[in-house]
Design a protein around this motif. Structure first.
Motif, PDB file in Angstrom:
ATOM      1  N   UNK A  11      -1.096  11.320  11.898  1.00 54.01           N
ATOM      2  CA  UNK A  11      -1.404   9.994  12.418  1.00 54.01           C
ATOM      3  C   UNK A  11      -2.756   9.477  11.941  1.00 54.01           C
ATOM      4  N   UNK A  12      -3.792  10.310  11.985  1.00 53.93           N
ATOM      5  CA  UNK A  12      -5.126   9.868  11.559  1.00 53.93           C
ATOM      6  C   UNK A  12      -5.138   9.449  10.091  1.00 53.93           C
ATOM      7  N   UNK A  13      -4.431  10.186   9.254  1.00 52.25           N
ATOM      8  CA  UNK A  13      -4.352   9.859   7.821  1.00 52.25           C
ATOM      9  C   UNK A  13      -3.622   8.531   7.645  1.00 52.25           C
ATOM     10  N   UNK A  14      -2.488   8.396   8.325  1.00 50.33           N
ATOM     11  CA  UNK A  14      -1.714   7.158   8.234  1.00 50.33           C
ATOM     12  C   UNK A  14      -2.547   5.964   8.718  1.00 50.33           C
ATOM     13  N   UNK A  15      -3.167   6.110   9.892  1.00 48.21           N
ATOM     14  CA  UNK A  15      -3.954   5.007  10.449  1.00 48.21           C
ATOM     15  C   UNK A  15      -5.095   4.609   9.516  1.00 48.21           C
ATOM     16  N   UNK A  16      -5.718   5.593   8.870  1.00 49.82           N
ATOM     17  CA  UNK A  16      -6.792   5.306   7.926  1.00 49.82           C
ATOM     18  C   UNK A  16      -6.271   4.515   6.723  1.00 49.82           C
ATOM     19  N   UNK A  17      -5.135   4.938   6.169  1.00 48.34           N
ATOM     20  CA  UNK A  17      -4.550   4.213   5.028  1.00 48.34           C
ATOM     21  C   UNK A  17      -4.188   2.788   5.431  1.00 48.34           C
ATOM     22  N   UNK A  18      -3.570   2.661   6.584  1.00 48.09           N
ATOM     23  CA  UNK A  18      -3.133   1.350   7.068  1.00 48.09           C
ATOM     24  C   UNK A  18      -4.325   0.420   7.295  1.00 48.09           C
ATOM     25  N   UNK A  19      -5.355   0.943   7.939  1.00 43.79           N
ATOM     26  CA  UNK A  19      -6.546   0.133   8.191  1.00 43.79           C
ATOM     27  C   UNK A  19      -7.236  -0.280   6.892  1.00 43.79           C
ATOM     28  N   UNK A  20      -7.221   0.601   5.898  1.00 39.70           N
ATOM     29  CA  UNK A  20      -7.830   0.287   4.603  1.00 39.70           C
ATOM     30  C   UNK A  20      -7.088  -0.861   3.925  1.00 39.70           C
ATOM     31  N   UNK A  21      -5.762  -0.804   3.900  1.00 38.90           N
ATOM     32  CA  UNK A  21      -4.988  -1.888   3.276  1.00 38.90           C
ATOM     33  C   UNK A  21      -5.187  -3.176   4.068  1.00 38.90           C
ATOM     34  N   UNK A  22      -5.186  -3.086   5.380  1.00 38.74           N
ATOM     35  CA  UNK A  22      -5.402  -4.280   6.206  1.00 38.74           C
ATOM     36  C   UNK A  22      -6.787  -4.889   5.963  1.00 38.74           C
ATOM     37  N   UNK A  23      -7.785  -4.050   5.822  1.00 40.78           N
ATOM     38  CA  UNK A  23      -9.149  -4.546   5.646  1.00 40.78           C
ATOM     39  C   UNK A  23      -9.395  -5.115   4.259  1.00 40.78           C
ATOM     40  N   UNK A  24      -8.997  -4.377   3.227  1.00 45.51           N
ATOM     41  CA  UNK A  24      -9.327  -4.792   1.865  1.00 45.51           C
ATOM     42  C   UNK A  24      -8.210  -5.554   1.162  1.00 45.51           C
ATOM     43  N   UNK A  25      -7.014  -5.508   1.713  1.00 48.10           N
ATOM     44  CA  UNK A  25      -5.896  -6.197   1.076  1.00 48.10           C
ATOM     45  C   UNK A  25      -5.326  -7.320   1.910  1.00 48.10           C
ATOM     46  N   UNK A  26      -6.021  -7.657   2.999  1.00 49.58           N
ATOM     47  CA  UNK A  26      -5.471  -8.636   3.940  1.00 49.58           C
ATOM     48  C   UNK A  26      -5.262 -10.017   3.331  1.00 49.58           C
ATOM     49  N   UNK A  27      -5.979 -10.313   2.266  1.00 49.76           N
ATOM     50  CA  UNK A  27      -5.812 -11.604   1.612  1.00 49.76           C
ATOM     51  C   UNK A  27      -4.525 -11.650   0.778  1.00 49.76           C
ATOM     52  N   UNK A  28      -3.979 -10.474   0.448  1.00 54.91           N
ATOM     53  CA  UNK A  28      -2.837 -10.403  -0.455  1.00 54.91           C
ATOM     54  C   UNK A  28      -1.608  -9.704   0.120  1.00 54.91           C
ATOM     55  N   UNK A  29      -1.768  -8.933   1.195  1.00 53.09           N
ATOM     56  CA  UNK A  29      -0.656  -8.168   1.746  1.00 53.09           C
ATOM     57  C   UNK A  29      -0.527  -8.375   3.248  1.00 53.09           C
ATOM     58  N   UNK A  30       0.711  -8.427   3.729  1.00 51.06           N
ATOM     59  CA  UNK A  30       1.007  -8.604   5.140  1.00 51.06           C
ATOM     60  C   UNK A  30       1.720  -7.361   5.643  1.00 51.06           C
ATOM     61  N   UNK A  31       1.220  -6.783   6.721  1.00 55.94           N
ATOM     62  CA  UNK A  31       1.835  -5.614   7.344  1.00 55.94           C
ATOM     63  C   UNK A  31       3.138  -6.056   8.008  1.00 55.94           C
ATOM     64  N   UNK A  32       4.229  -5.350   7.747  1.00 53.53           N
ATOM     65  CA  UNK A  32       5.536  -5.685   8.332  1.00 53.53           C
ATOM     66  C   UNK A  32       5.516  -5.560   9.847  1.00 53.53           C
ATOM     67  N   UNK A  33       4.601  -4.757  10.357  1.00 54.89           N
ATOM     68  CA  UNK A  33       4.490  -4.563  11.800  1.00 54.89           C
ATOM     69  C   UNK A  33       3.091  -5.010  12.226  1.00 54.89           C
ATOM     70  N   UNK A  34       3.001  -6.183  12.843  1.00 55.56           N
ATOM     71  CA  UNK A  34       1.688  -6.733  13.190  1.00 55.56           C
ATOM     72  C   UNK A  34       0.864  -5.865  14.156  1.00 55.56           C
ATOM     73  N   UNK A  35       1.519  -5.185  15.079  1.00 57.51           N
ATOM     74  CA  UNK A  35       0.812  -4.356  16.058  1.00 57.51           C
ATOM     75  C   UNK A  35       0.418  -3.035  15.399  1.00 57.51           C
ATOM     76  N   UNK A  36      -0.886  -2.807  15.263  1.00 58.86           N
ATOM     77  CA  UNK A  36      -1.374  -1.601  14.569  1.00 58.86           C
ATOM     78  C   UNK A  36      -0.983  -0.312  15.281  1.00 58.86           C
ATOM     79  N   UNK A  37      -0.579  -0.408  16.534  1.00 59.76           N
ATOM     80  CA  UNK A  37      -0.174   0.775  17.289  1.00 59.76           C
ATOM     81  C   UNK A  37       1.310   1.085  17.195  1.00 59.76           C
TER      82      UNK A  37
END
Length: 83
Positions: A11-37
């Motif tokens: 979970x910690x590894x996944x959450x870190x990857x997800x947060x990284x894409x959300x933070x640095x790729x948010x201008x170009x990528x949309x998470x299919x699941x808006x709720x980070x939890x």
């Protein structure tokens, strides 16, 4: 490819990857699941990895999401050399 699929059974590894894409790729990528939890229940690729099968056979969770590329143009920094 217009998608980034990430998954991990840690979970910690996944959450870190997800947060990284959300933070640095948010201008170009949309998470299919808006709720980070929340996470995808099924592998959208349809072909599980050996590790994924092993983890699921142990009734342990696998965390997943997909990021989809939006239509924003990539910004390219122009470097101007001054003489």
């Amino acid at each position: 490819g217009r998608e980034i699929f990430i998954q991990s059974d840690i979970k910690d590894v996944f959450d870190n990857m997800r947060e990284t894409v959300r933070e640095f790729g948010d201008e170009y990528f949309i998470d299919a699941i808006p709720d980070i939890g929340e996470y995808m229940d099924e592998n959208p690729v349809g072909v599980p990895t050996e590790r994924e099968v092993s983890v699921l056979d142990q009734d342990l969770p696998v965390y997943r999401t997909v990021f989809t590329r939006n239509s924003n143009d990539l910004k390219v920094e122009e470097k101007v050399e001054r003489v």
